[in-house]
Design a protein around this motif. Structure first.
Motif, mmCIF file in Angstrom:
data_model
loop_
_atom_site.group_PDB
_atom_site.id
_atom_site.type_symbol
_atom_site.label_atom_id
_atom_site.label_comp_id
_atom_site.label_asym_id
_atom_site.label_seq_id
_atom_site.Cartn_x
_atom_site.Cartn_y
_atom_site.Cartn_z
ATOM 1 N N GLU A 93 4.928 -7.010 8.520
ATOM 2 C CA GLU A 93 4.480 -5.578 7.825
ATOM 3 C C GLU A 93 5.861 -4.733 7.806
ATOM 4 N N ARG A 130 2.906 8.872 8.876
ATOM 5 C CA ARG A 130 1.383 8.785 8.909
ATOM 6 C C ARG A 130 1.117 8.001 7.259
ATOM 7 N N GLY A 131 -0.063 7.444 7.385
ATOM 8 C CA GLY A 131 -0.578 6.864 5.922
ATOM 9 C C GLY A 131 -0.121 5.658 5.747
ATOM 10 N N ALA A 132 -0.475 4.833 4.849
ATOM 11 C CA ALA A 132 -0.378 3.240 4.448
ATOM 12 C C ALA A 132 -0.091 2.391 5.668
ATOM 13 N N GLU A 133 -1.437 2.561 6.451
ATOM 14 C CA GLU A 133 -1.530 1.985 7.741
ATOM 15 C C GLU A 133 -2.345 0.453 7.436
ATOM 16 N N GLY A 134 -1.889 -0.510 8.237
ATOM 17 C CA GLY A 134 -3.002 -1.497 8.224
ATOM 18 C C GLY A 134 -3.261 -2.220 6.958
ATOM 19 N N GLY A 135 -2.046 -2.466 6.142
ATOM 20 C CA GLY A 135 -2.365 -3.393 4.953
ATOM 21 C C GLY A 135 -2.934 -2.659 3.886
ATOM 22 N N PHE A 149 8.513 5.787 5.456
ATOM 23 C CA PHE A 149 7.908 6.893 5.438
ATOM 24 C C PHE A 149 8.819 8.089 5.328
ATOM 25 N N THR A 187 3.080 -5.772 3.191
ATOM 26 C CA THR A 187 2.597 -6.898 4.417
ATOM 27 C C THR A 187 2.531 -8.283 3.925
ATOM 28 N N ARG A 190 6.971 -0.853 6.940
ATOM 29 C CA ARG A 190 6.645 0.543 6.411
ATOM 30 C C ARG A 190 7.666 1.538 6.200
ATOM 31 N N ALA A 214 4.138 7.389 2.321
ATOM 32 C CA ALA A 214 4.487 6.070 2.939
ATOM 33 C C ALA A 214 4.375 4.913 2.009
ATOM 34 N N SER A 219 0.815 -1.044 -0.025
ATOM 35 C CA SER A 219 0.077 0.104 0.035
ATOM 36 C C SER A 219 0.870 1.294 0.086
ATOM 37 N N ILE A 268 0.211 12.009 1.175
ATOM 38 C CA ILE A 268 -0.670 13.110 1.967
ATOM 39 C C ILE A 268 -0.030 14.308 1.892
ATOM 40 N N GLU A 286 0.731 5.599 0.277
ATOM 41 C CA GLU A 286 -0.335 6.720 0.369
ATOM 42 C C GLU A 286 0.505 8.160 0.356
#
Lengths: 389, 83
Positions: free
Chosen positions: A253, B70-75, A257, A239, A255, A235, A192, A196, A194
């Motif tokens: 997982e 912040r962002g791209a949380e939880g799969g 950022f 997963t 991540r 970010a 994923s 922002i 994202e």
């Protein structure tokens, strides 16, 4: 020439992307079928306690299907905040506050496409926020791949207790892309992304920076923080969930950022979920987070208004935290023909230890700038009842 | 020393056509390697990335309020086409 090569490569990539998108859209139109979220109701009590602050309250979530293709949801959530963090103890008095959040959402499924829209409002006596979100997800390649796209727009109205004339605004745009891929009958991975983008008043009006002032009693004084009025962050999270040879699973997982304020962060999480009979689910997990400071963060400035942008918010500093947690769920199953299909009672608990590397504890008795670095730990608890119908 | 001009435009086009050709082949001939009747394990709630949404969203909020990221949380969400 290098520039020309780069430009041509960019043009080729852009054309490829456009065609790729076109093909993806064609598949989206051709293929069929997603599933609406399960009908359920949850009533939760949540609590956060640590660093001198206690936050707790209820959260109620209801989800109901209407016909075969529409599902609606509503969430009511309250935070009751009391106590005082180190920031508050250093510059102001302890306080009590309440935040109420309402969310309504609608999901619509058509063939293999799932669409959703939602609206969230959050109200405090000095801060109001609204967010509109929309998303679409599509299963394709024999339902082994799910692509999802999302967009949210948020607006904040920032006030300040004790200053009626203080009123600032901020706006936020979130763009999300998700891809889930079934690798085998026991293995699923997800990616994923994202982006922002914020614009407006991004400070916390109660946080302050400190600067040297030899004539003052403590050797330093405080003044208001000054943040840039734009921020863009990216970010990316990967997963993986794997089903073990018995009824248990492991997940991981990672991540990454980064943002335009100079913060770079990594989050790593692993967990193991074990079942005992048909009724008990137990999960053990660990999570590690670390970040570098914002470019304009400093624990102690040499003089007042030393730089145009100034921050001493500990969330902007260099720090890491480690969480260890568990969840226990007990499930009760009812007859498939009954109105109530299943119920579960759940307890989730996490202990988090924060370690700051350039945020000093100003409450400690030490020369200015030589105070020990701050550290604290917190407990996060969630106790909730879920019913599935 | 002069750098040799790289025929980027043609290579770009070739790559583009090769990729499109591969995608078309993939689209035409792809067979799901996990059949619907083989997805029991994937459909088990213990494999869900967001098994309890009310607790998950709260947990994200609890971390997000105290961390810079912040962002791209939880799969990525989505699932296995089961249920």
């Amino acid at each position: 020439m290098v520039q020309r090569v780069a430009q041509e490569a960019a043009v080729a990539v852009t054309r490829f992307s456009l065609l790729g998108c076109g093909m993806a859209l064609t598949w989206l139109m051709q293929s069929h079928a997603a599933v609406l979220p399960q009908e359920r109701a949850d009533a939760m009590y949540h609590s956060y306690s640590g660093g001198g602050v206690s936050i707790d309250g209820p959260s109620i979530l209801l989800r109901k299907q209407i016909g075969n293709s529409v599902s609606v949801s509503a969430n009511y959530y309250v935070d009751t905040i009391s106590g005082a963090s180190i920031d508050v103890l250093a510059t102001a008095s302890p306080y009590a506050e309440k935040r109420t959040e309402h969310t309504v959402g609608l999901d619509y499924v058509r063939n293999k496409t799932l669409m959703n829209v939602s609206y969230t409002s959050s109200d405090e006596n000095d801060f109001n926020a609204t967010t509109y979100s929309l998303g679409v997800s599509q299963d394709f390649f024999g339902d082994l791949t799910t692509l999802s796209l999302g967009y949210s727009k948020g607006s904040d109205e920032v006030g300040k207790r004790g200053d009626e004339s203080f009123s600032e605004q901020a706006e936020r745009h979130n763009y999300r892309l998700g891809l889930t891929q079934v690798i085998s009958k026991n293995f699923i991975v997800g990616l994923s992304l994202e982006n922002i983008a914020d614009q407006g008043y991004l400070n916390n009006p109660y946080r302050a920076v400190r600067f040297l002032e030899p004539e003052s009693e403590r050797g330093f004084r405080y003044e208001t923080e000054a943040y840039p009025n734009t921020r863009t962050s990216n970010a990316a999270a990967l997963t993986a969930n794997y089903y073990l040879p018995y009824r248990a699973s492991i997940y991981a997982e990672a991540r990454l950022f980064s943002d335009t304020w100079g913060i770079e962060a990594d989050t790593y999480k692993v967990g193991y979920i074990h079942t005992f009979g048909d009724d008990w689910i137990v999960e053990l997990r660990a999570r590690h987070y670390s970040q570098s400071k914002a470019d304009f963060y400093q624990d102690l400035y040499q003089r007042s208004e030393e730089f145009n942008f100034r921050a001493r918010d500990k969330e902007m500093s260099t720090f890491s935290n480690l969480s260890l947690g568990f969840s226990v769920s007990y499930e009760l199953r009812f007859s498939a023909s009954a109105w109530l299909k299943k119920s579960s009672i759940n307890l989730d608990f996490d202990h988090v230890a924060f370690d700051y590397q350039d945020f000093r504890n100003v409450l400690a008795d030490a020369p200015v700038g030589d105070e020990p670095f701050y550290a604290f730990s917190a407990n996060i608890t969630r106790l909730y009842l879920s019913v599935f119908y | 020393m002069q750098l040799r001009t790289f025929p980027c435009k043609s290579v770009g086009r070739m790559l583009l056509f090769a990729a499109l050709a591969l995608l078309n082949i993939a689209c035409a001939s792809i067979e799901p390697w996990v059949q619907p009747y083989e997805r029991d394990n994937l459909a088990d709630p213990i494999m869900a990335t967001n098994r309890n949404p009310v607790a998950t969203s709260y947990t994200h909020h609890a971390y997000q309020a105290r961390e810079g990221a912040r962002g791209a949380e939880g799969g990525a969400g989505g699932g296995c086409g089961c249920n």
